[in-house]
Design a protein around this motif. Structure first.
Motif, mmCIF file in Angstrom:
data_model
loop_
_atom_site.group_PDB
_atom_site.id
_atom_site.type_symbol
_atom_site.label_atom_id
_atom_site.label_comp_id
_atom_site.label_asym_id
_atom_site.label_seq_id
_atom_site.Cartn_x
_atom_site.Cartn_y
_atom_site.Cartn_z
ATOM 1 N N MET A 1 0.823 -1.241 -0.032
ATOM 2 C CA MET A 1 -0.070 -0.080 -0.084
ATOM 3 C C MET A 1 0.795 1.067 0.125
ATOM 4 S SD MET A 1 -3.342 0.654 -0.148
ATOM 5 C CE MET A 1 -3.881 -0.898 0.377
ATOM 6 N N GLY A 2 0.400 2.012 -0.632
ATOM 7 C CA GLY A 2 1.249 3.461 -0.727
ATOM 8 C C GLY A 2 0.871 4.355 0.466
ATOM 9 N N TRP A 3 1.342 4.203 1.445
ATOM 10 C CA TRP A 3 1.180 5.095 2.716
ATOM 11 C C TRP A 3 1.999 6.235 2.709
ATOM 12 C CZ3 TRP A 3 -3.279 4.010 4.357
ATOM 13 C CH2 TRP A 3 -3.790 2.639 4.498
ATOM 14 N N ASP A 4 1.622 7.251 3.077
ATOM 15 C CA ASP A 4 2.228 8.544 3.187
ATOM 16 C C ASP A 4 3.564 8.345 4.126
ATOM 17 O OD1 ASP A 4 0.565 9.532 1.379
ATOM 18 O OD2 ASP A 4 -0.592 10.885 2.834
ATOM 19 N N LEU A 5 3.339 7.761 5.221
ATOM 20 C CA LEU A 5 4.511 7.620 6.150
ATOM 21 C C LEU A 5 4.450 5.995 6.826
ATOM 22 C CD1 LEU A 5 3.426 10.317 8.738
ATOM 23 C CD2 LEU A 5 5.168 10.589 7.035
ATOM 24 N N ALA A 6 5.726 5.671 7.205
ATOM 25 C CA ALA A 6 5.881 4.470 7.650
ATOM 26 C C ALA A 6 5.094 4.078 8.735
ATOM 27 C CB ALA A 6 7.268 4.252 7.872
ATOM 28 N N THR A 7 5.134 2.571 8.930
ATOM 29 C CA THR A 7 4.287 2.073 10.292
ATOM 30 C C THR A 7 2.985 2.681 10.765
ATOM 31 O OG1 THR A 7 5.672 3.508 11.873
ATOM 32 C CG2 THR A 7 6.681 1.215 11.171
ATOM 33 N N PRO A 8 2.079 2.600 9.903
ATOM 34 C CA PRO A 8 0.944 3.164 10.126
ATOM 35 C C PRO A 8 0.034 2.305 11.178
ATOM 36 C CG PRO A 8 0.735 2.160 7.948
ATOM 37 C CD PRO A 8 2.122 2.143 8.478
ATOM 38 N N PHE A 9 -0.965 2.806 12.094
ATOM 39 C CA PHE A 9 -1.998 2.000 12.517
ATOM 40 C C PHE A 9 -2.801 1.727 11.529
ATOM 41 C CE2 PHE A 9 -5.762 1.439 14.984
ATOM 42 C CZ PHE A 9 -5.572 0.309 15.708
ATOM 43 N N ILE A 10 -3.687 0.941 11.505
ATOM 44 C CA ILE A 10 -4.649 0.803 10.039
ATOM 45 C C ILE A 10 -5.935 0.071 10.655
ATOM 46 C CG2 ILE A 10 -5.107 -0.361 8.107
ATOM 47 C CD1 ILE A 10 -2.118 -0.434 7.452
ATOM 48 N N GLU B 1 -14.455 -1.317 0.007
ATOM 49 C CA GLU B 1 -13.494 -1.584 0.914
ATOM 50 C C GLU B 1 -12.526 -0.850 1.217
ATOM 51 O OE1 GLU B 1 -13.726 -4.886 2.591
ATOM 52 O OE2 GLU B 1 -15.576 -5.960 1.558
ATOM 53 N N LEU B 2 -12.005 -0.363 2.287
ATOM 54 C CA LEU B 2 -11.241 0.804 2.467
ATOM 55 C C LEU B 2 -10.378 0.583 3.799
ATOM 56 C CD1 LEU B 2 -13.727 3.960 2.343
ATOM 57 C CD2 LEU B 2 -12.222 2.805 0.508
ATOM 58 N N GLN B 3 -9.218 1.099 3.741
ATOM 59 C CA GLN B 3 -8.195 1.265 4.827
ATOM 60 C C GLN B 3 -7.836 2.567 5.302
ATOM 61 O OE1 GLN B 3 -5.030 -1.465 3.629
ATOM 62 N NE2 GLN B 3 -5.898 -2.996 4.941
ATOM 63 N N LEU B 4 -8.099 2.712 6.743
ATOM 64 C CA LEU B 4 -7.897 4.009 7.095
ATOM 65 C C LEU B 4 -6.552 4.124 8.100
ATOM 66 C CD1 LEU B 4 -8.573 6.927 7.781
ATOM 67 C CD2 LEU B 4 -10.009 6.374 9.481
ATOM 68 N N ALA B 5 -5.552 4.637 7.664
ATOM 69 C CA ALA B 5 -4.358 4.812 8.747
ATOM 70 C C ALA B 5 -4.131 5.906 9.411
ATOM 71 C CB ALA B 5 -3.118 4.628 7.753
ATOM 72 N N THR B 6 -3.409 5.849 10.593
ATOM 73 C CA THR B 6 -3.243 6.978 11.360
ATOM 74 C C THR B 6 -1.851 7.055 11.956
ATOM 75 O OG1 THR B 6 -3.994 8.783 13.037
ATOM 76 C CG2 THR B 6 -4.098 6.127 13.554
ATOM 77 N N TRP B 7 -1.302 7.987 12.082
ATOM 78 C CA TRP B 7 0.214 8.432 12.767
ATOM 79 C C TRP B 7 -0.051 9.438 13.831
ATOM 80 C CZ3 TRP B 7 -0.873 8.113 7.585
ATOM 81 C CH2 TRP B 7 -0.387 6.914 6.843
ATOM 82 N N ILE B 8 0.511 9.439 14.784
ATOM 83 C CA ILE B 8 0.830 10.524 15.825
ATOM 84 C C ILE B 8 2.248 11.275 15.299
ATOM 85 C CG2 ILE B 8 1.374 11.280 18.099
ATOM 86 C CD1 ILE B 8 -0.137 8.823 19.150
ATOM 87 N N VAL B 9 2.090 12.482 14.800
ATOM 88 C CA VAL B 9 3.221 12.999 14.040
ATOM 89 C C VAL B 9 3.696 14.139 14.860
ATOM 90 C CG1 VAL B 9 2.599 12.266 11.817
ATOM 91 C CG2 VAL B 9 1.713 14.544 12.646
ATOM 92 N N ASP B 10 2.990 14.585 15.899
ATOM 93 C CA ASP B 10 3.489 15.888 16.636
ATOM 94 C C ASP B 10 3.131 15.930 17.911
ATOM 95 O OD1 ASP B 10 5.104 17.907 16.957
ATOM 96 O OD2 ASP B 10 3.962 19.422 16.385
ATOM 97 N N TRP B 11 3.829 16.244 18.868
ATOM 98 C CA TRP B 11 2.945 16.614 20.280
ATOM 99 C C TRP B 11 4.026 17.254 21.003
ATOM 100 C CZ3 TRP B 11 3.019 12.382 24.576
ATOM 101 C CH2 TRP B 11 4.279 11.528 24.793
ATOM 102 N N ASP B 12 3.842 18.190 22.182
ATOM 103 C CA ASP B 12 4.503 18.820 22.936
ATOM 104 C C ASP B 12 4.749 18.399 24.371
ATOM 105 O OD1 ASP B 12 2.100 19.232 24.368
ATOM 106 O OD2 ASP B 12 1.900 21.297 23.819
ATOM 107 N N GLN B 13 4.101 17.267 24.312
ATOM 108 C CA GLN B 13 4.398 16.451 25.667
ATOM 109 C C GLN B 13 3.738 17.248 26.998
ATOM 110 O OE1 GLN B 13 8.218 14.692 26.402
ATOM 111 N NE2 GLN B 13 8.666 14.661 24.215
ATOM 112 N N ARG B 14 2.930 18.311 26.649
ATOM 113 C CA ARG B 14 2.205 18.878 27.641
ATOM 114 C C ARG B 14 0.751 18.770 27.559
ATOM 115 N NH1 ARG B 14 6.337 21.786 26.082
ATOM 116 N NH2 ARG B 14 5.027 23.364 24.979
ATOM 117 N N LEU B 15 0.186 19.500 26.436
ATOM 118 C CA LEU B 15 -1.187 19.776 26.042
ATOM 119 C C LEU B 15 -1.432 19.385 24.625
ATOM 120 C CD1 LEU B 15 -1.894 23.259 27.336
ATOM 121 C CD2 LEU B 15 -2.439 21.272 28.436
ATOM 122 N N LYS B 16 -0.767 19.444 23.580
ATOM 123 C CA LYS B 16 -1.224 19.243 22.140
ATOM 124 C C LYS B 16 -0.698 18.031 21.599
ATOM 125 C CE LYS B 16 -2.612 23.766 20.656
ATOM 126 N NZ LYS B 16 -2.344 24.735 19.552
#
Length: 144
Positions: A1-10, A78-93
């Protein structure tokens, strides 16, 4: 699959008759519900489910969705939805990216980005992430 980023959760999805709008394709609001479902399942996989959120009196609440609808989904797709956590501030966002693909033809139907803020459930106000969030979400961080 042509995912935008490596190691997605799908997660796997199928467009049902109830998802179709008057234009004959999956309604835009359905895509938003799929984003939520995918984010929740990923959180659960990381050990941060609703029970844990309540125990900690914390939750990650959506403050912004940015969605690019690129192609339509149709009943029976039939679809596949992938997600990645790409940023966080380790406080709120924390920021997640999403990509929705139809494997049959490799078409990306949607790309999205969602910003979450940690809140205290009892007050609804922003509060610093507890250590359990840092331990759970941190290892899932991907370069974005």
């Amino acid at each position: 699959m042509g995912w935008d980023l490596a190691t997605p959760f799908i997660i796997d999805l199928q467009v049902g008759a109830e998802d179709i709008d008057g234009l004959g394709h999956a309604n835009n609001a359905v895509y938003v519900s799929w984003l939520e479902r995918c984010a929740w399942r990923h959180s659960q996989r990381l050990g941060l489910d609703l029970t844990e959120y309540r125990r900690l009196d914390r939750a990650m609440a959506v403050v912004r969705h940015e969605i690019d609808y690129l192609a339509a989904g149709y009943e029976g797709d039939e679809l596949q939805l992938a997600t990645w956590i790409v940023d966080w501030d380790q406080r709120l966002k924390m920021t997640r990216r999403f990509q929705l693909v139809r494997p049959r033809d490799g078409v990306t139907l949607l790309r999205a980005q969602t910003t979450f803020v940690c809140i205290e459930l009892s007050s609804g106000k922003p509060k610093r992430m507890p250590a359990e969030f840092l331990e759970g979400y941190g290892p899932a961080l991907t370069g974005g």
